[in-house]
Design a protein around this motif. Structure first.
Motif, PDB file in Angstrom:
ATOM      1  N   GLY A 190     103.897   1.481  26.758  1.00 22.09           N
ATOM      2  CA  GLY A 190     102.547   1.301  27.270  1.00 22.09           C
ATOM      3  C   GLY A 190     102.186   2.369  28.274  1.00 22.09           C
ATOM      4  O   GLY A 190     101.430   2.132  29.218  1.00 22.09           O
ATOM      5  N   MET A 191     102.699   3.599  28.044  1.00 25.08           N
ATOM      6  CA  MET A 191     102.462   4.711  28.958  1.00 25.08           C
ATOM      7  C   MET A 191     101.715   5.821  28.237  1.00 25.08           C
ATOM      8  O   MET A 191     101.814   5.964  27.023  1.00 25.08           O
ATOM      9  CB  MET A 191     103.795   5.274  29.475  1.00 25.08           C
ATOM     10  N   PRO A 192     100.973   6.641  28.974  1.00 26.59           N
ATOM     11  CA  PRO A 192     100.324   7.791  28.345  1.00 26.59           C
ATOM     12  C   PRO A 192     101.347   8.826  27.896  1.00 26.59           C
ATOM     13  O   PRO A 192     102.473   8.881  28.417  1.00 26.59           O
ATOM     14  CB  PRO A 192      99.415   8.342  29.450  1.00 26.59           C
ATOM     15  N   LEU A 193     100.943   9.638  26.940  1.00 26.24           N
ATOM     16  CA  LEU A 193     101.784  10.719  26.427  1.00 26.24           C
ATOM     17  C   LEU A 193     101.143  12.053  26.783  1.00 26.24           C
ATOM     18  O   LEU A 193      99.973  12.294  26.482  1.00 26.24           O
ATOM     19  CB  LEU A 193     101.939  10.599  24.910  1.00 26.24           C
ATOM     20  N   ARG A 194     101.919  12.908  27.416  1.00 29.48           N
ATOM     21  CA  ARG A 194     101.449  14.260  27.719  1.00 29.48           C
ATOM     22  C   ARG A 194     102.192  15.228  26.801  1.00 29.48           C
ATOM     23  O   ARG A 194     103.429  15.259  26.794  1.00 29.48           O
ATOM     24  CB  ARG A 194     101.709  14.600  29.199  1.00 29.48           C
ATOM     25  N   VAL A 195     101.440  15.969  26.011  1.00 28.72           N
ATOM     26  CA  VAL A 195     102.022  16.892  25.036  1.00 28.72           C
ATOM     27  C   VAL A 195     101.852  18.309  25.548  1.00 28.72           C
ATOM     28  O   VAL A 195     100.727  18.806  25.684  1.00 28.72           O
ATOM     29  CB  VAL A 195     101.368  16.746  23.652  1.00 28.72           C
ATOM     30  N   ILE A 196     102.976  18.974  25.838  1.00 29.03           N
ATOM     31  CA  ILE A 196     102.945  20.317  26.413  1.00 29.03           C
ATOM     32  C   ILE A 196     103.370  21.342  25.359  1.00 29.03           C
ATOM     33  O   ILE A 196     104.443  21.213  24.754  1.00 29.03           O
ATOM     34  CB  ILE A 196     103.886  20.416  27.630  1.00 29.03           C
ATOM     35  N   HIS A 197     102.541  22.336  25.153  1.00 27.76           N
ATOM     36  CA  HIS A 197     102.914  23.479  24.326  1.00 27.76           C
ATOM     37  C   HIS A 197     102.853  24.730  25.186  1.00 27.76           C
ATOM     38  O   HIS A 197     101.819  25.040  25.791  1.00 27.76           O
ATOM     39  CB  HIS A 197     101.968  23.625  23.129  1.00 27.76           C
ATOM     40  N   CYS A 198     103.972  25.438  25.276  1.00 23.59           N
ATOM     41  CA  CYS A 198     104.036  26.663  26.074  1.00 23.59           C
ATOM     42  C   CYS A 198     103.954  27.869  25.143  1.00 23.59           C
ATOM     43  O   CYS A 198     104.594  27.897  24.083  1.00 23.59           O
ATOM     44  CB  CYS A 198     105.339  26.707  26.872  1.00 23.59           C
TER      45      CYS A 198
END
Length: 303
Positions: A190-198
């Motif tokens: 039940g948490m947000p997802l942060r998607v990081i692309h470098c």
């Protein structure tokens, strides 16, 4: 995931912390929890082998009792296997939904003290492997404080934990297995997802004008943003209620991800399962994550 969550357990505080983390994960996923204890001195003729096995069995019994009391809904089993830890855990990864290992903490270079067993399993396992640092388990915080020191002896305090899952995504080889694991983990919590692309834009031709380079830079950035949006779009449709925040960051993938990740509830990175000329190994991003991020790190194999 139908298989059990398997923990490499040797009776140490870090393996107990890993078992506690895995028990909570098993509760989230409705999975069985399997504690596996392997003995590299399994030959019966070795001195005191019987005593060592008996002591190990006592550790297992104690851990099973604690975990059942902590989470009665979770089915817990403990098994001793007369084989090396690496062979045992790699075999288990073929039938498990996840393998969970403990790490001793942060060393002098503020990196994980990742043992040879963990490194082999992280690089070669068939299923996702989660590395849990002992200090990630509140009950073991005091016992492991000594391991979390900077070179001058002062405590190496991590940033405050954030209630989110972070995915480090390689758009050249995103992998549905990696994306699926991260989206599911965030949804279960039940948490947000942060998607990081470098990423790094290619070096501009030194003879181009600054105006042309600036225009090209904007175009390249927009293109990367679209690639990122396209990669996660099917998963956003599958998890419509999940809060997803894509982030496009410039810089070296390994260093930038480690700095940007902070201390999430879980960091997810991928590992290509294809064997190279030198055998299976962790890529630079996964290697940096498991050695330098304070949070539990999931390394997910993909084709």
């Amino acid at each position: 995931m139908a298989g059990p969550i398997t923990v490499g357990f040797d009776g140490s505080p870090q393996s107990l912390a890993a078992a506690r983390w895995a028990a909570r994960e098993a509760e989230l996923r409705g999975a069985r929890l399997e504690l596996v204890q392997a003995w590299p001195w399994a030959a019966p003729h070795l001195l005191a082998a019987d005593d060592a096995v008996a002591e190990g069995r006592r550790w297992l019994n104690h851990a099973e009792t604690e975990l059942r009391a902590m989470l009665p809904e979770v089915e817990v089993t403990g098994t001793q296997i007369p084989a090396t830890a690496v062979d045992t855990l790699l075999e288990a990864s073929g039938r498990a939904s996840m393998v969970v290992l403990g790490s001793r903490g942060l060393g002098m270079l503020r990196g994980f003290l990742v043992g040879s067993v963990s490194q082999h399993v992280l690089a070669r396992a068939s299923c996702p492997v989660v590395l849990v640092r002992a200090r990630d388990e509140p009950a073991d915080r005091t016992a492991d404080e000594a391991a979390d020191k900077t070179p001058d002896g002062t405590p190496d305090e991590p940033a405050e934990r954030t209630a989110e899952v972070v995915l480090g995504l390689d758009l050249d080889r995103p992998g549905d297995e990696v994306l699926g694991f991260a989206f599911e983990a965030a949804a279960l919590r039940g948490m947000p997802l942060r998607v990081i692309h470098c990423w790094r834009p290619p070096t501009g031709d030194e003879y181009r004008s600054f105006t042309a380079i600036a225009g090209m830079d904007e175009e390249l950035t927009a293109g990367e943003q679209q690639r990122l949006a396209d990669a996660i779009a099917p998963w956003r449709e599958k998890y419509p209620d999940l809060e997803v925040s894509p982030a496009l960051l410039r810089g070296s993938a390994a260093a930038t991800l480690v700095e940007a990740a902070g201390r999430p509830d879980l960091l997810v990175v991928g590992r290509r399962s294809r064997r190279g000329a030198l055998g299976s190994r962790l890529g630079p991003v996964a290697h940096a994550a498991v050695h330098h991020v304070h949070s539990p790190v999931a390394v997910v194999p993909h084709g």
